[in-house]
Enzyme design. Sequence first.
Site, PDB file in Angstrom:
ATOM      1  N   GLU A  11       0.972   7.087  -5.137  1.00  0.00           N
ATOM      2  CA  GLU A  11      -0.023   7.086  -6.207  1.00  0.00           C
ATOM      3  C   GLU A  11      -0.590   8.494  -6.403  1.00  0.00           C
ATOM      4  OE1 GLU A  11      -2.528   3.256  -6.979  1.00  0.00           O
ATOM      5  OE2 GLU A  11      -3.566   4.589  -5.600  1.00  0.00           O
ATOM      6  N   GLY A  77      -3.993  -7.389  -0.845  1.00  0.00           N
ATOM      7  CA  GLY A  77      -3.422  -8.734  -0.795  1.00  0.00           C
ATOM      8  C   GLY A  77      -4.419  -9.738  -1.366  1.00  0.00           C
ATOM      9  N   ILE A 168      -3.153  -8.364   6.539  1.00  0.00           N
ATOM     10  CA  ILE A 168      -3.255  -9.828   6.549  1.00  0.00           C
ATOM     11  C   ILE A 168      -1.976 -10.439   5.975  1.00  0.00           C
ATOM     12  CG2 ILE A 168      -4.604 -11.835   5.760  1.00  0.00           C
ATOM     13  CD1 ILE A 168      -6.315  -9.999   7.483  1.00  0.00           C
ATOM     14  N   ASP A 213       0.515  -8.271  -3.028  1.00  0.00           N
ATOM     15  CA  ASP A 213       1.055  -9.388  -2.240  1.00  0.00           C
ATOM     16  C   ASP A 213      -0.015 -10.456  -2.156  1.00  0.00           C
ATOM     17  OD1 ASP A 213       0.204  -7.016  -0.067  1.00  0.00           O
ATOM     18  OD2 ASP A 213      -0.607  -8.983   0.409  1.00  0.00           O
TER      19      ASP A 213
HETATM   20  N1  SAH Z   1       2.892   1.726   3.608  1.00  0.00           N
HETATM   21  C1  SAH Z   1       2.397   1.860   4.947  1.00  0.00           C
HETATM   22  C2  SAH Z   1       1.567   0.684   5.390  1.00  0.00           C
HETATM   23  C3  SAH Z   1       0.286   0.628   4.691  1.00  0.00           C
HETATM   24  S1  SAH Z   1      -0.840  -0.499   5.368  1.00  0.00           S
HETATM   25  C4  SAH Z   1       3.528   2.104   5.879  1.00  0.00           C
HETATM   26  O1  SAH Z   1       4.664   1.854   5.480  1.00  0.00           O
HETATM   27  O2  SAH Z   1       3.274   2.546   6.980  1.00  0.00           O
HETATM   28  C5  SAH Z   1      -1.244  -1.480   4.008  1.00  0.00           C
HETATM   29  C6  SAH Z   1      -1.982  -0.819   2.866  1.00  0.00           C
HETATM   30  O3  SAH Z   1      -2.036  -1.696   1.753  1.00  0.00           O
HETATM   31  C7  SAH Z   1      -3.424  -0.493   3.165  1.00  0.00           C
HETATM   32  O4  SAH Z   1      -3.785   0.638   2.451  1.00  0.00           O
HETATM   33  C8  SAH Z   1      -4.188  -1.744   2.682  1.00  0.00           C
HETATM   34  O5  SAH Z   1      -5.425  -1.366   2.106  1.00  0.00           O
HETATM   35  C9  SAH Z   1      -3.288  -2.332   1.615  1.00  0.00           C
HETATM   36  N2  SAH Z   1      -2.943  -3.761   1.691  1.00  0.00           N
HETATM   37  C10 SAH Z   1      -2.079  -4.356   0.822  1.00  0.00           C
HETATM   38  N3  SAH Z   1      -1.902  -5.654   1.140  1.00  0.00           N
HETATM   39  C11 SAH Z   1      -2.667  -5.904   2.240  1.00  0.00           C
HETATM   40  C12 SAH Z   1      -2.864  -7.065   3.056  1.00  0.00           C
HETATM   41  N4  SAH Z   1      -2.218  -8.216   2.815  1.00  0.00           N
HETATM   42  N5  SAH Z   1      -3.695  -6.961   4.118  1.00  0.00           N
HETATM   43  C13 SAH Z   1      -4.312  -5.785   4.382  1.00  0.00           C
HETATM   44  N6  SAH Z   1      -4.147  -4.657   3.653  1.00  0.00           N
HETATM   45  C14 SAH Z   1      -3.335  -4.696   2.588  1.00  0.00           C
END
Ligand code: SAH
Length: 244
Positions: A11, A77, A168, A213
Amino acid sequence: MIGIISAMQEEIQALLDNLHNITITEKGKRKYYSGILFNKEVVLVFSRWGKVASAATTTQLINDFDLKEIIFTGVAGAIQPHLNIGDVVIGKNLYQHDLNAQPFYDKFEIPILKKKYLKAKEHSQLLSSTTFFLNEYFEFIDKSEAQEFNITHPKVIHGDIASGDQFISSKEKIAYLNSELPSTLCVEMEGAAVAQVCYEYNVPFSIIRIISDKANDNAEIDFSRFANTVASNYALGILKNYLV
Ligand code: SAH
């Protein structure tokens, strides 16, 4: 100037492609890109993930730049059935769902602040900018990518968001959050931390979250596909309308 924090490198890249007169400052392993975005002075930074990472970035941003507001964008999410992938949540009240200092404080209460949630900036302008973006959606988002995620009529909702240091991805956890924090629309890992720092420094803040998600068994798969394709163009589309 306006501070723009994202929890997604993709982004930040989409915004950087439109940033002019760039100056880069590097501190604490973060790069702060200041410059002109759609005619406004801004500073962009990728916070990394989680409450500590985003709180540290927010503090640095406030101390080093003369900010009139902070806008945070990222994905989240959904934990309510009426929300779909591709919808946008503009945060109203920000909770920390993993904060529990009982018996000294009530569950979710932030020690010393005497608050269970923090309120974001009043949002009519951001809501109308997002609605405008959704009306011209396919100027920013590839049709085949939208189709891949079954995004047909993306909508914007103003409501509560809960943050915690957990990704989550289970029905049980959603059921827990629905009963403990029933007004929460979506979950993520940074918003409430940014909110707390902004509150303590008296800087108005907004949280924009694109649903990536449904915080269920599929969350991990949906998340990475979505972040890499569709999501990075949302911030661009929304902020283009907001900043001009
Ligand atoms: N892309 C990273 C992982 C990011 S962690 C990697 O590959 O290492 C997840 C990110 O998406 C965080 O910034 C969180 O704010 C957001 N996010 C999206 N869906 C989520 C969910 N189900 N639970 C918690 N955070 C979520």
